[in-house]
Design an enzyme around this catalytic site. Structure first.
Site, mmCIF file in Angstrom:
data_model
loop_
_atom_site.group_PDB
_atom_site.id
_atom_site.type_symbol
_atom_site.label_atom_id
_atom_site.label_comp_id
_atom_site.label_asym_id
_atom_site.label_seq_id
_atom_site.Cartn_x
_atom_site.Cartn_y
_atom_site.Cartn_z
ATOM 1 N N SER A 246 32.292 39.879 47.396
ATOM 2 C CA SER A 246 33.344 40.627 48.079
ATOM 3 C C SER A 246 33.467 41.988 47.425
ATOM 4 O O SER A 246 32.761 42.309 46.462
ATOM 5 C CB SER A 246 34.683 39.878 47.991
ATOM 6 O OG SER A 246 35.160 39.883 46.653
ATOM 7 N N LYS A 247 34.373 42.799 47.913
ATOM 8 C CA LYS A 247 34.571 44.142 47.371
ATOM 9 C C LYS A 247 35.010 44.104 45.912
ATOM 10 O O LYS A 247 34.874 45.082 45.188
ATOM 11 C CB LYS A 247 35.593 44.904 48.217
ATOM 12 C CG LYS A 247 35.071 45.239 49.603
ATOM 13 C CD LYS A 247 36.074 46.039 50.397
ATOM 14 C CE LYS A 247 35.518 46.381 51.785
ATOM 15 N NZ LYS A 247 36.489 47.151 52.588
#
Length: 480
Positions: A246-247
């Site tokens: 994910s980010k």
């Protein structure tokens, strides 16, 4: 339906193209091209609040940069509202779907009651019991409603996933799910079926997070009496910490890797190996080689780990094998102003030297300053180790005099001269190589010293060594 393989990649334009989406696009592309099929791009822009035109452009640019060119025109869900409404209307008329007038409060109470009794938590289907006159009355009163698909509570859904094998879901585990919201717009699980069936998609290749949607979508296919495609769900991509990528893991967008100077070939190569096993020990592939070797049967179930160090190594392999003139062209695209006034042949020579040891285009740009300017300062740790006192000054002055006897300023002649000088002084080569490199570059590492000296030229080498003789050793102070 004809026999042509037809696949699609269907991103939402609510952000840049992330690595998981890029891998999905890649696997669809490889499967289609290997089978002389079609690869389509469909923009699922039904979330009007979050969809942005800039993200559409970014997604398209990223796919082109990766070399994943799609067939036919770009398709947008937002332009197909009439088709979706017509399909909903058809199911209502055939009594395969029905209107649900339950409010959010009623649904919440129903769920709480079922939960307390340990019963089925899905919708009870009570609006299915409404009479035609009751429905007419609610419509006349303009009561808001959604539309639900009527799902039989007996039997099972069976389908064969190309990755996970036989999947079986009991119908009783699926409630009468919503296919059109109260705002009049159909839901994802409905529109994707309408789109895929009308596009004659033969294979749906997507992330395993969509696996739970498949049973519902098959119900929609059956209700609409349309052909069900073959499904293949791809394993998750994990970060180095074992959590889903994910980010939070840093630069996970394709655009970010592009801006950091990674080659598109390297990213394509690495993404292909996240979930796909070529069946041998090979690790370096071009897009063409991937197309020739790819198969759904070699996609693995186990989650793949995005290893940054492994990716950087792979990027270095692609930088090394790319022609220097092509690397220079790509640097120009990344930063048109980089060393714009420098003679192209000189830049090309630098790229040829540096590409053997660096990983990205940005590395080539930021770690080549000493080819253009002498060092303003010297790496302190290296200076205190390699040029620790005035004895090195005396040694380097003698070496400078020795260099004046070199007849041809070439890599070979410079190496021979240094070796002979070291032999005469009964010194190891490193005793001369390390302070010379420090004087020329200010840093401890770099390409072959002798090739570096040849490229810099005799005059610049003399100037930089003479400057170092004035500035080194460093003043005596504690290293921080």
């Amino acid at each position: 339906m004809n026999n042509t393989i037809r696949v699609r990649f269907a991103p939402s334009p609510t952000g840049e193209l992330h690595l998981g989406g890029a891998r999905t696009a890649l696997f669809n592309y490889l499967f289609a091209k290997q089978n002389d099929g079609k690869f389509y791009l469909r923009i699922e822009d039904t979330d009007e609040a979050r969809s942005r035109e800039e993200y559409v452009d970014q997604i398209c640019d990223s796919l082109r940069w990766l070399g994943l060119n799609w067939d036919g025109p770009l398709l947008f869900q937002s332009r197909r509202k009439d088709e979706y409404r017509a399909a909903v209307k058809k199911l209502l008329s055939e009594e395969k779907a029905y209107r649900c007038f339950c409010t959010k409060e009623e649904l919440s109470e129903e769920r709480k009651s079922a939960e307390s009794k340990g019963g089925f938590l899905g919708y009870s289907g009570k609006c299915l019991q409404l009479t035609k006159s009751e429905i007419k009355g609610k419509l006349n009163s303009a009561e808001p409603f959604c539309v639900r698909l009527k799902v039989a509570k007996s039997g099972k859904i069976l389908f064969e996933d190309e990755v996970y094998g036989s999947i079986e879901v009991n119908n009783k585990e699926i409630d009468d799910f919503i296919i059109q919201r109260t705002d009049g717009f159909p839901t994802y699980n409905f529109v994707v079926v309408v789109d895929d069936s009308e596009m004659e998609i033969t294979h749906v290749i997507r992330g395993e997070d969509h696996l739970t949607n498949t049973s519902k979508q098959i119900k929609v296919y059956e209700a609409l009496e349309r052909n069900v495609p073959i499904f293949a769900h791809l394993p998750m991509i994990l970060g180095g910490d074992g959590k889903r990528l994910s980010k939070r893991h840093g630069a996970v967008g394709v655009q970010t890797y592009r801006e950091r100077g990674f080659l598109s070939e390297a990213l394509v190569n690495f993404l292909a190996l996240l979930g796909w096993n070529p069946g041998d020990e090979r690790e370096i592939f071009s897009l063409e080689e991937l197309t020739q070797n790819f198969s759904l049967s070699r996609i693995v179930k186990k989650a793949a780990v995005f290893d940054d160090k492994k990716f950087e190594w792979m990027s270095g392999q692609h930088v090394m094998k790319t022609p220097a003139n092509e690397l220079l062209e790509r640097i120009r695209k990344l930063d048109p102003e980089w060393k714009k006034s420098v003679i192209p042949d000189y830049l090309l020579a630098i790229v040829e030297v540096q590409q053997k040891r660096l990983k990205t285009l940005v590395d080539l740009m930021t770690q080549s300053d000493y080819f253009f300017d002498g060092p303003n300062d010297y790496d302190e740790k290296t200076a205190r180790k390699r040029w620790k006192d005035e004895s090195i000054n005396a040694l380097m002055e003698d070496f400078l005099d020795s260099l004046r006897t070199v007849e041809e300023w070439s890599e070979e002649q410079l190496e021979n001269r240094l070796k002979k000088f070291a032999e005469e002084r009964e010194l190891g080569l490193g005793k001369i190589i390390h302070p010379t490199r420090l004087a020329l570059t200010g840093v401890p590492n770099g390409p072959s010293l002798f090739l570096l000296m040849e490229i810099l030229g005799e005059e610049i080498c003399f100037q930089r060594i003479q400057t170092a003789l004035k500035k080194l050793p460093l003043e005596s102070r504690e290293v921080i």
